[in-house]
Design a protein around this motif. Structure first.
Motif, PDB file in Angstrom:
ATOM      1  N   LYS A 138       0.824  -1.205   0.000  1.00 43.06           N
ATOM      2  CA  LYS A 138       0.000   0.000   0.000  1.00 43.06           C
ATOM      3  C   LYS A 138       0.863   1.261   0.000  1.00 43.06           C
ATOM      4  O   LYS A 138       0.555   2.238  -0.670  1.00 43.06           O
ATOM      5  N   TYR A 139       1.987   1.218   0.750  1.00 45.65           N
ATOM      6  CA  TYR A 139       2.861   2.384   0.861  1.00 45.65           C
ATOM      7  C   TYR A 139       4.322   2.063   0.572  1.00 45.65           C
ATOM      8  O   TYR A 139       5.194   2.871   0.865  1.00 45.65           O
ATOM      9  N   SER A 140       4.606   0.909   0.008  1.00 44.94           N
ATOM     10  CA  SER A 140       6.008   0.522  -0.176  1.00 44.94           C
ATOM     11  C   SER A 140       6.229  -0.319  -1.424  1.00 44.94           C
ATOM     12  O   SER A 140       5.309  -0.948  -1.935  1.00 44.94           O
ATOM     13  N   ASN A 151       8.377  -3.511  -2.424  1.00 44.92           N
ATOM     14  CA  ASN A 151       8.967  -4.614  -1.674  1.00 44.92           C
ATOM     15  C   ASN A 151       9.695  -5.582  -2.603  1.00 44.92           C
ATOM     16  O   ASN A 151       9.252  -5.818  -3.731  1.00 44.92           O
ATOM     17  N   TYR A 186      13.959   2.721   4.185  1.00 44.85           N
ATOM     18  CA  TYR A 186      13.787   1.296   3.896  1.00 44.85           C
ATOM     19  C   TYR A 186      13.913   0.483   5.175  1.00 44.85           C
ATOM     20  O   TYR A 186      14.456   0.944   6.180  1.00 44.85           O
ATOM     21  N   HIS A 187      13.393  -0.720   5.109  1.00 43.04           N
ATOM     22  CA  HIS A 187      13.522  -1.673   6.210  1.00 43.04           C
ATOM     23  C   HIS A 187      13.862  -3.034   5.630  1.00 43.04           C
ATOM     24  O   HIS A 187      13.166  -3.522   4.744  1.00 43.04           O
ATOM     25  N   ALA A 218      11.861  -3.490   2.151  1.00 41.01           N
ATOM     26  CA  ALA A 218      10.762  -2.605   1.757  1.00 41.01           C
ATOM     27  C   ALA A 218      11.295  -1.187   1.642  1.00 41.01           C
ATOM     28  O   ALA A 218      12.009  -0.719   2.524  1.00 41.01           O
ATOM     29  N   PHE A 241      10.151   2.705   1.359  1.00 41.70           N
ATOM     30  CA  PHE A 241       8.967   3.501   1.687  1.00 41.70           C
ATOM     31  C   PHE A 241       8.985   4.830   0.944  1.00 41.70           C
ATOM     32  O   PHE A 241       9.576   5.804   1.405  1.00 41.70           O
ATOM     33  N   SER A 242       8.338   4.854  -0.204  1.00 38.33           N
ATOM     34  CA  SER A 242       8.248   6.072  -0.999  1.00 38.33           C
ATOM     35  C   SER A 242       7.012   5.965  -1.884  1.00 38.33           C
ATOM     36  O   SER A 242       6.948   5.113  -2.763  1.00 38.33           O
ATOM     37  N   ILE A 243       6.059   6.838  -1.629  1.00 36.42           N
ATOM     38  CA  ILE A 243       4.841   6.859  -2.445  1.00 36.42           C
ATOM     39  C   ILE A 243       5.187   7.228  -3.885  1.00 36.42           C
ATOM     40  O   ILE A 243       4.634   6.663  -4.833  1.00 36.42           O
ATOM     41  N   LEU A 291       6.720   4.203  -5.527  1.00 39.30           N
ATOM     42  CA  LEU A 291       5.643   3.235  -5.717  1.00 39.30           C
ATOM     43  C   LEU A 291       4.821   3.572  -6.968  1.00 39.30           C
ATOM     44  O   LEU A 291       4.565   2.713  -7.801  1.00 39.30           O
TER      45      LEU A 291
END
Length: 171
Positions: A12-14, A16, A39-40, A49, A51-53, A56
């Motif tokens: 939804k937000y990442s 992966n 990132y994680h 993952a 994390f960047s809209i 994405l």
């Protein structure tokens, strides 16, 4: 982009990617750090993952999907230079490929569309590849059958040339 096509999906937000090879995860982490993307890395699951809209949305628009069945190679890759195509294919092969007994790359993917597109990209590089469908489970395999830089020389043309010619006529 190549690694994502091979092993990635969109949350939804990442963005992966699942991969257990340290060098692949390190490449993705380096990319994230270079562009300031959070990132994680979950080493237990072998996933990272980003994390960047914005990333994405770019990935989703470029690859036209978010899973193994509906993604495809972005159209602009076909009109770039050989270095860019090589880099893209390298990412794809590192993501989900392996070297076969002949020391040539193979990759197995769910998407027949991507496998066909890889075959065309190899041809743009002057290399031939063959495609086949898995018999025991859903999947398609493509493997390079030439690594000779002069593989387009008339004396080196393998039997698969007929398949390429037929596809070109159908396009």
């Amino acid at each position: 982009l190549g690694i994502y096509l091979a092993e990635g999906w969109l949350g939804k937000y990442s963005v992966n990617v699942a991969n257990e090879e340290d060098y692949v995860i390190e490449r993705i982490a380096h990319f994230a750090e270079k562009y300031g993307i959070g990132y994680h890395h979950n080493s237990r699951k072998g996933e990272i993952a980003l994390f960047s809209i914005v990333l994405l949305k770019i990935i989703k628009n470029l690859t036209k999907g978010n899973n193994a069945y509906n993604k495809e190679v972005p159209e602009f890759i076909f009109s770039t230079n050989k270095n860019m195509i090589n880099s893209f294919l390298e990412g794809l092969y590192y993501g989900d490929g392996y070297k076969n007994n002949s020391d040539l790359w193979e990759i197995e993917l769910r998407s027949k569309r991507i496998v066909d597109q890889i075959q065309w990209l190899n041809l743009l590089l002057g290399e031939f590849s063959s495609n086949r469908e898995r018999k025991d489970k859903p999947g398609h395999i493509t493997n390079r059958i030439s690594k000779n830089p002069n593989s387009l020389c008339p004396y080196n043309l393998p039997a698969v040339v007929g398949v390429y010619t037929k596809k070109m006529r159908e396009a």
